[in-house]
Design a protein around this motif. Structure first.
Motif, PDB file in Angstrom:
ATOM      1  N   MET A   1       0.819  -1.181   0.000  1.00  0.00           N
ATOM      2  CA  MET A   1       0.000   0.000   0.000  1.00  0.00           C
ATOM      3  C   MET A   1       0.873   1.259   0.000  1.00  0.00           C
ATOM      4  O   MET A   1       0.541   2.232  -0.663  1.00  0.00           O
ATOM      5  N   LEU A   2       1.962   1.227   0.745  1.00  0.00           N
ATOM      6  CA  LEU A   2       2.863   2.369   0.780  1.00  0.00           C
ATOM      7  C   LEU A   2       3.458   2.636  -0.593  1.00  0.00           C
ATOM      8  O   LEU A   2       3.535   3.790  -1.033  1.00  0.00           O
ATOM      9  N   LYS A   6       3.138   6.078  -2.702  1.00  0.00           N
ATOM     10  CA  LYS A   6       4.283   6.813  -3.233  1.00  0.00           C
ATOM     11  C   LYS A   6       4.136   7.041  -4.736  1.00  0.00           C
ATOM     12  O   LYS A   6       4.394   8.132  -5.244  1.00  0.00           O
ATOM     13  N   GLN A   7       3.711   6.001  -5.435  1.00  0.00           N
ATOM     14  CA  GLN A   7       3.541   6.113  -6.880  1.00  0.00           C
ATOM     15  C   GLN A   7       2.437   7.128  -7.211  1.00  0.00           C
ATOM     16  O   GLN A   7       2.602   7.960  -8.096  1.00  0.00           O
ATOM     17  N   GLU A   8       1.346   7.075  -6.486  1.00  0.00           N
ATOM     18  CA  GLU A   8       0.249   8.008  -6.736  1.00  0.00           C
ATOM     19  C   GLU A   8       0.661   9.438  -6.379  1.00  0.00           C
ATOM     20  O   GLU A   8       0.277  10.384  -7.064  1.00  0.00           O
ATOM     21  N   ALA A   9       1.471   9.604  -5.340  1.00  0.00           N
ATOM     22  CA  ALA A   9       1.965  10.934  -4.974  1.00  0.00           C
ATOM     23  C   ALA A   9       2.867  11.484  -6.077  1.00  0.00           C
ATOM     24  O   ALA A   9       2.804  12.675  -6.397  1.00  0.00           O
ATOM     25  N   GLU A  36       7.917   9.770   0.645  1.00  0.00           N
ATOM     26  CA  GLU A  36       9.145   9.074   0.252  1.00  0.00           C
ATOM     27  C   GLU A  36      10.206   9.102   1.344  1.00  0.00           C
ATOM     28  O   GLU A  36      11.101   8.272   1.348  1.00  0.00           O
ATOM     29  N   SER A  37      10.091  10.038   2.292  1.00  0.00           N
ATOM     30  CA  SER A  37      11.124  10.125   3.325  1.00  0.00           C
ATOM     31  C   SER A  37      10.798   9.266   4.540  1.00  0.00           C
ATOM     32  O   SER A  37      11.626   8.514   5.006  1.00  0.00           O
TER      33      SER A  37
END
Length: 91
Positions: A1-2, A6-9, A36-37
């Motif tokens: 899910m993370l 990240k990809q959607e962000a 991402e951090s």
């Protein structure tokens, strides 16, 4: 899910937000960097609040409607991660 978040962000930050509003584009970029951090509960809550602000600031129109699709998906992912109960951030 993370990874999906990240990809959607990244997609949201790369979308046509600059054509809609420069400040909103910067906010989307900040969400991408935050995800991402580190992804603790505090960061996710901040991302959720920023995404809500972005949503409220989007004007009507076709371009903004396309952005709303990405925004809604990312909001759902962030909410799901918050609902999963990540541990609180280290102080």
């Amino acid at each position: 899910m993370l990874d999906d978040a990240k990809q959607e962000a990244r997609r949201l930050a790369a979308s046509s937000l600059r054509g809609v509003d420069t400040d909103t584009a910067e906010s989307a970029h900040a969400v991408r960097l935050a995800l991402e951090s580190k992804t603790d509960q505090e960061t996710l809550m901040g991302c959720a609040a920023t995404l809500e602000t972005i949503e409220q600031r989007l004007p009507p129109g076709t371009l903004a409607a396309l952005v709303r699709v990405r925004l809604a998906r990312l909001q759902g992912l962030v909410k799901a991660m918050l609902d999963d109960g990540l541990p609180p951030s280290a102080a």
